[in-house]
Motif scaffolding. Structure first.
Motif, mmCIF file in Angstrom:
data_model
loop_
_atom_site.group_PDB
_atom_site.id
_atom_site.type_symbol
_atom_site.label_atom_id
_atom_site.label_comp_id
_atom_site.label_asym_id
_atom_site.label_seq_id
_atom_site.Cartn_x
_atom_site.Cartn_y
_atom_site.Cartn_z
ATOM 1 N N ARG A 533 0.817 -1.210 0.000
ATOM 2 C CA ARG A 533 0.000 0.000 0.000
ATOM 3 C C ARG A 533 0.848 1.255 0.000
ATOM 4 O O ARG A 533 0.329 2.361 -0.025
ATOM 5 N N LYS A 536 7.110 2.212 0.850
ATOM 6 C CA LYS A 536 7.889 1.505 1.874
ATOM 7 C C LYS A 536 7.565 0.010 1.872
ATOM 8 O O LYS A 536 8.462 -0.823 2.027
ATOM 9 N N VAL A 539 9.665 -1.484 -0.761
ATOM 10 C CA VAL A 539 11.064 -1.647 -0.349
ATOM 11 C C VAL A 539 11.192 -2.887 0.527
ATOM 12 O O VAL A 539 12.085 -3.721 0.348
ATOM 13 N N ARG A 540 10.256 -3.039 1.438
ATOM 14 C CA ARG A 540 10.302 -4.197 2.331
ATOM 15 C C ARG A 540 10.109 -5.486 1.541
ATOM 16 O O ARG A 540 10.783 -6.475 1.790
ATOM 17 N N ARG A 553 9.944 8.903 -1.218
ATOM 18 C CA ARG A 553 10.187 8.390 0.127
ATOM 19 C C ARG A 553 9.511 9.247 1.175
ATOM 20 O O ARG A 553 9.410 10.444 1.016
ATOM 21 N N ASN A 554 9.132 8.607 2.287
ATOM 22 C CA ASN A 554 8.794 9.426 3.458
ATOM 23 C C ASN A 554 9.762 9.079 4.581
ATOM 24 O O ASN A 554 9.429 9.155 5.742
ATOM 25 N N TRP A 555 10.972 8.656 4.170
ATOM 26 C CA TRP A 555 11.997 8.408 5.189
ATOM 27 C C TRP A 555 13.330 8.897 4.693
ATOM 28 O O TRP A 555 13.452 9.260 3.532
#
Lengths: 555, 294
Positions: A533, A536, A539-540, A553-555
């Motif tokens: 969703r 991230k 990425v995981r 990104r939100n990191w």
């Protein structure tokens, strides 16, 4: 040398001789093949002659941006009347070249971001458009009547001899260089770095005349990255219908499509919804598509056997390198893409194309043309078309063929599945279904020989909306077809003008199938069904191998 | 299948956290108790004024609960919205349920209602502390799209227990407010990485502002709320003095840090750069020994 017959006066070697003259002019500027960046303008002025056909490499991903700037900065009193032949007009410099009077004629394929300015320059008579092509058509013409005299290309790295490494973003380079180098043309490459040894050689040095280390790395657009956070529940519902009503129905194993949020939803339902339906190993095994990140969960869940790509996608490099059983990865460990081969694969080796569009008319013709913009075609028309030259069979192709050609003793045929998936209303409440495409008016105002249609109705086999699936193969005549399209067009004016009895009749015949006809529970169509969703999550899912560009990104 | 708490509506969250079929709503949308101020500004109203309140059960225990809807004006607190929360907490003082659950999602005071909203937030705080003083545990759950900011950020920190997900955000001034007031050099609200490592759930957990960190899953929030049912921290003088000492110590340790990353490194988190990518279980493991506990 063989002696020339006396009665033949024609010189059969003007092109090689002209090539040597150009190289001699350049030889006065610097020694060897490596041009100092500050000499690039003088080099281009030395090897380009007014009236030349010039290919400036730029597609929708990587761009020969340094060479584009240098070309646009030439003195139009010295170099003018160039005929540009290039895949894509993406950078402002691509049009500056015309605005400054360096080039006058243009043959191209796609102009997405520059579409409005292109339309204006054409309107002002500053650009004479030869033709607007598909990628494959343009590449084909490089070998017929649009062979470049000079190709300005882009590579990741060069060695001292001028061998080039184009790597994951090889894209159009092989097609351009082959056409130019073997017809006595000049090939100039911009590279991000010059190395003593290359990971591998993608373009051999003797096809390359000059290379220049560009001051900044060439631009690459992460064009096909879709953040799953923006997938709507309507798109989830349509994806469920595509999987159950088309992929499962026909057993589609080989496919290609236009990447968007609609198709990202389909990919992200493979590990969840499609796996629940027992479809792993039965559908979506072989792909001709770019290695975009929303594919990761489908790959990781074991749906995907093989993916060949037109280009690469920023951030996917390490993930691709770690999945050589799936992607086309060289012995050096990095992928090689090839737009020309992948377009051919999409046309001839895939059983299904699925894509979205802006407008569909009552015959199923679809167009992304909007007034005031000339955007071209790209690759969709070739992949979203029945391949009439195809002769090898597959179950999906034969089943579609049986549906479209009545079993009346005539010649049996196969058929490619071409699916259009659209919400009935697009953004800004523009209806996706129209009586007449804007393409007609655009053709008129931009003096085009034909309305720019992306996919012709006769090639479309299914139209999918939130209201259901219209199977155009099962239509018996034009009226069936029109009502089948109206029957899934929702509350658009086209949809409201349906003949209700006829539409119910088509539903009884299975020509129109609603979610409930397919046994799909609409209440299950939530974002919770998506295998990822967010970026991230992707990425995981990749085990940390996918490295998204910063803006995602939100990191 | 996991159900995202982050993306769910206020009602879906509340019904998923409580025991099935146990929730009885007070002042439901049918009651049409709407904002008296918004129509004057030609703005649409919501029939529940953006908050669902009522009574239900959690693991068989009797609770009162509220859930704010971020999709209506960012969950902002207007006069009616605030009065519903205050009323719920005052009811808790009277009825002494086993807990009050506050599923918070709010940008703070609804500026359109100005003083009425400001007063509402202070009344919520007063009622909340009264409930705690009466021995009722108040639990904040934060994991919605709009975060929990402004006055409601303070309300969250008045609770006995704060449960967050990584996606949840908790703070006083929201990112856009800081940027507007102090400039983009001070805080770039569009830098999503900066926003999350400054106000996101993981940072709040490491700093001791959140007591529990859970997956973005309604069932995980429910499980954490059940765990918190007996975690009352009565607002006694001793407890308050201990909390003040904790905050003073925290300020002493990290007051000069410019970025959350500096704090994480100072805490001894070896792989501070990879915090964002750790899944919840991996993060909890990494944080276990080093996180602050308020």
């Amino acid at each position: 040398m063989t002696a020339k017959p006396k009665n033949l006066t024609r010189d059969w070697g003007t092109q090689p001789a002209n090539r040597i003259a150009r190289l001699r002019r350049a030889a006065t500027l610097f020694p060897g093949k490596e041009a100092p960046p500050e000499a690039i303008g003088r080099l281009l002025a030395a090897v380009i002659e007014s009236g030349d056909r010039v290919c400036l490499e730029g597609n929708n991903q990587k761009q020969a941006d340094f060479l584009a700037k240098a070309l646009a900065a030439l003195d139009p009193a010295v170099v003018h009347d160039l005929h540009m032949v290039q895949s894509v007009l993406a950078l402002p410099e691509h049009l500056d070249i015309f605005e400054r009077g360096i080039a006058t004629k243009l043959d191209f394929s796609f102009s997405g971001p520059q579409g409005a300015r292109l339309a204006r320059l054409v309107g002002e008579g500053r650009i004479d458009i030869g033709s607007i092509h598909t990628y494959l058509e343009l590449f084909a013409r490089y070998f017929v009547d649009l062979t470049p005299r000079v190709a300005l290309i882009v590579a990741e790295a060069a060695d001292r001899a001028g061998n080039l490494y184009t790597g994951p973003n090889t894209e159009d380079t092989p097609a351009i260089v082959e056409a130019t180098a073997f017809k006595s043309g000049i090939v100039v490459a911009q590279v991000n770095e010059v190395r003593d040894t290359l990971p591998r050689v993608d373009i051999p040095a003797d096809w390359v005349d000059f290379f220049v280390h560009s001051p900044a790395p060439h631009y690459i657009e992460p064009l096909f990255t879709r953040d799953p956070a923006h997938i709507s529940e309507i798109q989830v519902l349509m994806a469920m219908m595509v999987i159950k009503g088309i992929y499962a129905e026909y057993g589609v194993q080989r496919l290609n499509y236009g990447i968007g949020f609609d198709t990202a939803a389909v990919e992200l339902l493979l590990p969840t919804y499609a796996a629940d339906l027992g479809l792993r190993g039965k559908i979506c095994k072989y792909w001709a598509i770019n290695p975009h990140p929303t594919l990761i969960p489908a790959i990781e869940s074991g749906f995907v056997e093989s993916i060949h790509s037109f280009g690469s996608e920023l951030g996917m490099e390490a993930y691709i390198a770690a999945r050589p059983d799936v992607f086309f990865v060289g012995a050096d460990g990095s992928m090689r893409s090839n737009r020309a081969f992948c377009q051919a694969a999409g046309h001839y080796a895939c059983d299904l194309f699925i894509g979205s569009t802006l407008q569909i008319d009552l015959a199923g013709n679809s167009s992304t043309a909007t007034l005031g913009r000339i955007t071209g075609f790209g690759g969709a028309p070739n992949m979203g078309a029945d391949a009439r030259g195809r002769r090898h069979a597959s179950p999906a192709w034969l089943k579609a063929g049986r549906e479209s050609h009545p079993q009346d003793g005539g010649m049996p045929r196969g058929r490619k599945l071409v699916v259009q998936v659209v919400e009935t209303y697009r953004e800004h409440m523009e209806p996706a279904f129209v009586e007449k495409l804007d393409a007609w008016k655009l053709a008129d105002t931009a003096h085009m020989p034909l309305p720019p249609v992306m996919i012709y109705g006769e090639d479309v086999t299914h139209v999918v909306t939130e209201e259901g699936i219209a199977n155009l193969l099962a239509c018996r005549d034009d009226d069936d077809r029109e009502q089948a399209i109206r029957g899934v067009a929702g509350y658009t004016p086209v949809g409201l003008a349906r003949d209700r009895r006829k539409v119910e009749n088509l539903r009884d015949r299975g020509v129109i199938r609603r979610a409930e006809d397919l046994g799909i529970d609409k209440r299950r169509a939530t974002r919770d069904l998506l295998a990822a969703r967010s970026i991230k999550d992707l990425v995981r899912a990749s085990g940390g191998l996918y490295d998204p560009p910063r803006r995602f990104r939100n990191w | 299948m996991k159900q995202s708490y982050h993306e769910a509506s206020a009602r879906k969250r509340l019904l998923g956290v409580l025991d099935p079929d146990s929730f009885v709503e007070l002042l439901p949308p049918q009651a049409r108790v709407t904002s008296p101020h918004l129509p004057a500004l030609d703005l649409p109203v919501a029939f529940d004024d953006g908050v669902v309140v009522g009574a239900g059960a959690l693991n068989g225990r009797r609770v009162l609960a509220a859930s704010e809807e971020g999709e209506f004006m960012g969950g902002a607190v207007g006069e009616v919205h605030g009065a519903k929360l205050t009323g719920l907490l005052e009811r808790a003082v009277a009825q002494k349920p086993d807990a009050v659950l506050l599923l918070l999602e709010s940008g703070g005071v609804r500026l359109h209602e100005a003083n009425a909203g400001l007063i509402a937030v202070s009344e919520i705080m007063r009622a909340l502390l009264a409930a705690r003083a009466a021995g009722v545990v108040v639990i904040a759950l934060i994991g919605g799209t709009y975060g929990c900011f402004g006055g409601m950020g303070i309300v969250a920190k008045c609770c006995d227990v704060v449960i967050m997900s990584e996606e949840g955000r908790l703070g006083m001034s929201g990112p856009e407010v800081i940027e507007t007031a102090h400039g983009v050099e001070e805080f770039d609200a569009r830098d999503r990485a900066l926003v999350w490592r400054t106000v996101g759930g993981k940072h709040r957990y490491l700093l001791g502002d959140a007591d529990d960190l859970v997956e973005d899953d309604i069932a995980a929030f429910r499980a954490a709320a059940i765990r918190a049912l007996d975690a009352a921290r009565p607002p006694t003088l001793d407890n308050l003095l201990a909390e003040h000492a904790f905050l003073a110590q925290r300020l002493h340790l990290f007051g000069t840090c410019r970025d959350a990353l500096d704090i994480w490194r100072a805490l001894g988190l070896k792989t501070a750069e990879s915090v964002a990518l750790l899944d919840t279980a991996g993060f909890l493991e990494a944080a276990e020994k080093i996180r602050l506990r308020g």
